[in-house]
Enzyme design. Structure first.
Site, PDB file in Angstrom:
ATOM      1  N   ARG A  67      -6.062   9.770  -1.493  1.00 25.13           N
ATOM      2  CA  ARG A  67      -5.589  10.108  -2.834  1.00 25.13           C
ATOM      3  C   ARG A  67      -6.749  10.201  -3.806  1.00 25.13           C
ATOM      4  O   ARG A  67      -6.752  11.043  -4.713  1.00 25.13           O
ATOM      5  CB  ARG A  67      -4.567   9.078  -3.317  1.00 25.13           C
ATOM      6  CG  ARG A  67      -3.252   9.157  -2.559  1.00 25.13           C
ATOM      7  CD  ARG A  67      -2.226   8.169  -3.070  1.00 25.13           C
ATOM      8  NE  ARG A  67      -2.559   6.788  -2.780  1.00 25.13           N
ATOM      9  CZ  ARG A  67      -2.809   5.858  -3.688  1.00 25.13           C
ATOM     10  NH1 ARG A  67      -2.760   6.145  -4.970  1.00 25.13           N
ATOM     11  NH2 ARG A  67      -3.099   4.616  -3.328  1.00 25.13           N
TER      12      ARG A  67
ATOM     13  N   HIS B  56       0.868  -1.172   0.000  1.00 25.76           N
ATOM     14  CA  HIS B  56       0.000   0.000   0.000  1.00 25.76           C
ATOM     15  C   HIS B  56       0.905   1.222   0.000  1.00 25.76           C
ATOM     16  O   HIS B  56       1.855   1.301   0.778  1.00 25.76           O
ATOM     17  CB  HIS B  56      -0.892   0.003   1.243  1.00 25.76           C
ATOM     18  CG  HIS B  56      -2.039   0.964   1.146  1.00 25.76           C
ATOM     19  ND1 HIS B  56      -1.846   2.327   1.161  1.00 25.76           N
ATOM     20  CD2 HIS B  56      -3.377   0.773   1.022  1.00 25.76           C
ATOM     21  CE1 HIS B  56      -3.023   2.930   1.061  1.00 25.76           C
ATOM     22  NE2 HIS B  56      -3.964   2.005   0.966  1.00 25.76           N
TER      23      HIS B  56
END
Length: 572
Positions: free
Chosen positions: A260, A238
């Site tokens: 994001r 991740h």
């Protein structure tokens, strides 16, 4: 040595989304069956599903479709997925999310018009991630646990599975050998059907997201049982794990992809955005690309003070960030960071294993009586899992496994006699550290962290992988000579630390062996000495199997059962 004996119709190893869904679906299919859930920790408090922040991918909204979700999944997986498994994921996911809401009582976030809110996640062409703020996993596990408790399904809490025990002729599974954490005694659970749903948990890396109890036990047991494991080189990092410095377990904790997706920026040590230098999608590129990009910035010297990069959310408005991402804002604040208004250091963190046991869409495996679901399995995600497809995978295939096991037990309604010699061999193997002089397990763990992060991590070469394999062999030998003090096995956490390391090293060898064999770069697997993806139409996947203690590796062709590379099933 005496071993306690228990019998059940269906034994489920693991209490995450896969395990609990399997228990509920098996019970629903046949309430007369005895269903037992065994978990290393406490039911409702253990596993990775509970830690899911982001959400659950499903094609619900107008303009989206299961075909579109399927193509995103296949393309994100770099054409290595088993397409029948991926199709099952995206189609059954629609059914499963309605079940979560309407039958199990999950409260997901909604739009003003009452429709389910779906947010943006990287690598997808549509905003399809259903969520409960940024605490989706807790919502799902809490509701599943309530339903399991309400149905009186049996529980073996704080029982650690250590061996899949076959029949004497080796043709079928008879049950599972376990260790009671409470007493330290060995327990053999004889079952007509067993589900392997312990989850992966790549905690062999320096930075990792899962809790320390996750140590790839299921995959280690599968290896020892001679099962085929596919895609083991595909370990997902991740991109944004919290980098809180040394000496705190909070380092590595995920700051979820929704940051994001909502428009968060990644900044290097010079506080400059850099993602558009690597991919036109910027911060919304897939996890493999973003992780490699961050790792490149770190290695180039453009790193933050603790060696990572920064994530910035303040340009989206501090109040808005606090409202949208309440859980993460509070988690960062607990560590002294202001996610809403400042900069937070992040680092790629080992998160998920795309590889695992080879299994069929009905969750059967090559071993009679053994079923598998969730992160213990391989083939659904190919070379790269899309964020939001993980909990969908667990719940979709967990439910299928429960139904399949109930139907299978209806046709195979006899307990099979175990190989008692195999039980005693396993007991002796797992008691072995008590016969050795105590040593420094922490030093072995730190060396394992460094080996996997540096040599078999985000970017690899043949030379680094071979070096890693040599180190892993040495660590395995060192662990075998390292003992545990005393004879008291009750809640002996040092002993379980030893067992954790044994599993992690075994699975690390499988990861490294598969990574060495794949001389191209796909998704999560990046070889600096072979940076090209290779011939997509003639793609193969790696298969690892333990044969008499040695890893045997082979390649199998990917069958494009629904769509070939370069083509699409979309009509537009």
């Amino acid at each position: 040595m005496s071993v306690k004996r228990i019998q059940t119709d269906i034994l489920i190893l693991g209490s995450g989304g896969a395990g609990l869904f399997a228990a509920l679906h098996a019970h629903s299919a046949n309430p007369e069956l005895s269903v037992t859930v065994a978990v290393k920790g406490l039911l409702g408090k253990s596993g990775c599903t509970r830690m899911v922040q982001g959400g659950y991918n499903v094609a619900l909204a107008e303009g989206d479709s299961v075909e579109r979700h399927f193509m995103d999944t296949i393309e994100g997986g770099k054409w290595l997925s088993n397409q029948d498994l991926a199709w099952t994921l995206v189609t059954k996911g629609v059914e499963r999310v309605h079940e979560l809401e309407n039958e199990l009582g999950c409260f997901f976030d909604r739009n003003p018009d009452g429709t389910v809110h779906q947010k943006a996640f990287a690598g997808q062409t549509f905003d399809r991630t259903v969520h409960k703020g940024d605490l989706t996993g807790i919502e799902i596990i809490n509701r599943l646990s309530e339903q399991v408790w309400a149905r009186g399904i049996h529980r073996l809490e704080e029982h650690r599975a250590v061996e899949l025990i076959k029949t004497a002729d080796g043709t079928a599974l008879a049950g599972v050998l376990m260790i009671s954490m409470h007493s330290g005694e060995f327990v053999f659970v004889q079952a007509k059907a067993v589900l392997l749903a312990t989850g992966g948990g790549p905690t062999m890396y320096k930075y990792h997201t899962p809790s320390g109890e996750k140590s790839c036990d299921g995959l280690a047991m599968a290896l020892r049982a001679g099962l085929f494991l596919r895609d083991m080189e595909m370990v997902q990092f991740h991109p944004t794990g919290l980098l809180a410095g040394t000496g705190t377990r909070m380092t590595g904790t995920v700051l979820e992809e929704g940051l994001r997706g909502a428009g968060g920026y990644l900044l290097n040590g010079k506080r400059e955005r850099f993602m558009h230098n690597y991919d036109p999608r910027g911060e919304r590129a897939t996890r493999d690309i973003v992780s490699r990009s961050i790792y490149t910035e770190m290695r180039s010297g453009d790193a933050s003070p603790n060696g990572g990069v920064y994530i910035q959310m303040s340009h989206l408005g501090a109040d808005n960030v606090r409202r949208q991402f309440k859980g993460m804002v509070e988690r960062c604040a607990d560590c002294g960071f202001d996610l809403a208004g400042g900069l937070v250091e992040v680092v790629p963190t080992a998160h998920y294993m795309m590889g695992g046991v080879v299994f069929e869409p009905d969750c059967t495996t090559s071993l009679k009586g053994l079923f598998a679901a969730g992160e213990d399995t391989g083939g659904v995600h190919g070379a790269n899992r899309l964020g939001g497809n993980g909990v969908a995978n667990s719940t979709v295939f967990g439910g299928i496994a429960g139904e399949s096991m109930a139907a299978w037990v209806g046709q195979n309604n006899e307990l099979r006699a175990p190989d008692d010699a195999a039980i005693q061999r396993s007991v002796a193997m797992h008691r072995a550290p008590f016969g050795q002089a105590p040593g420094d397990l922490e030093e072995i763990r730190e060396q394992l962290y460094a080996c996997m992060w540096d040599d078999v991590g985000i970017s690899r070469t043949g030379e680094s992988i071979e070096r890693g394999l040599q180190t892993l062999g040495a660590l395995d030998a060192a662990l075998d000579l390292t003992g545990v003090s005393g004879e008291d096995r009750a809640f002996n956490l040092t002993w379980h630390d030893w067992l954790n390391l044994k599993s992690l090293i075994a699975v690390s060898k499988a990861i490294a062996s598969a990574a060495l064999a794949r001389e191209n770069s796909r998704g999560a697997h990046f070889r600096e000495d072979f940076p090209e993806p290779g011939d997509l139409p003639n793609s193969t996947y790696t298969v690892v199997r333990d044969v008499d203690g040695l890893l045997e590796l082979s390649r199998r062709p990917v069958h494009f059962t629904r769509v070939a590379p370069g083509a699409t099933i979309l009509s537009e």
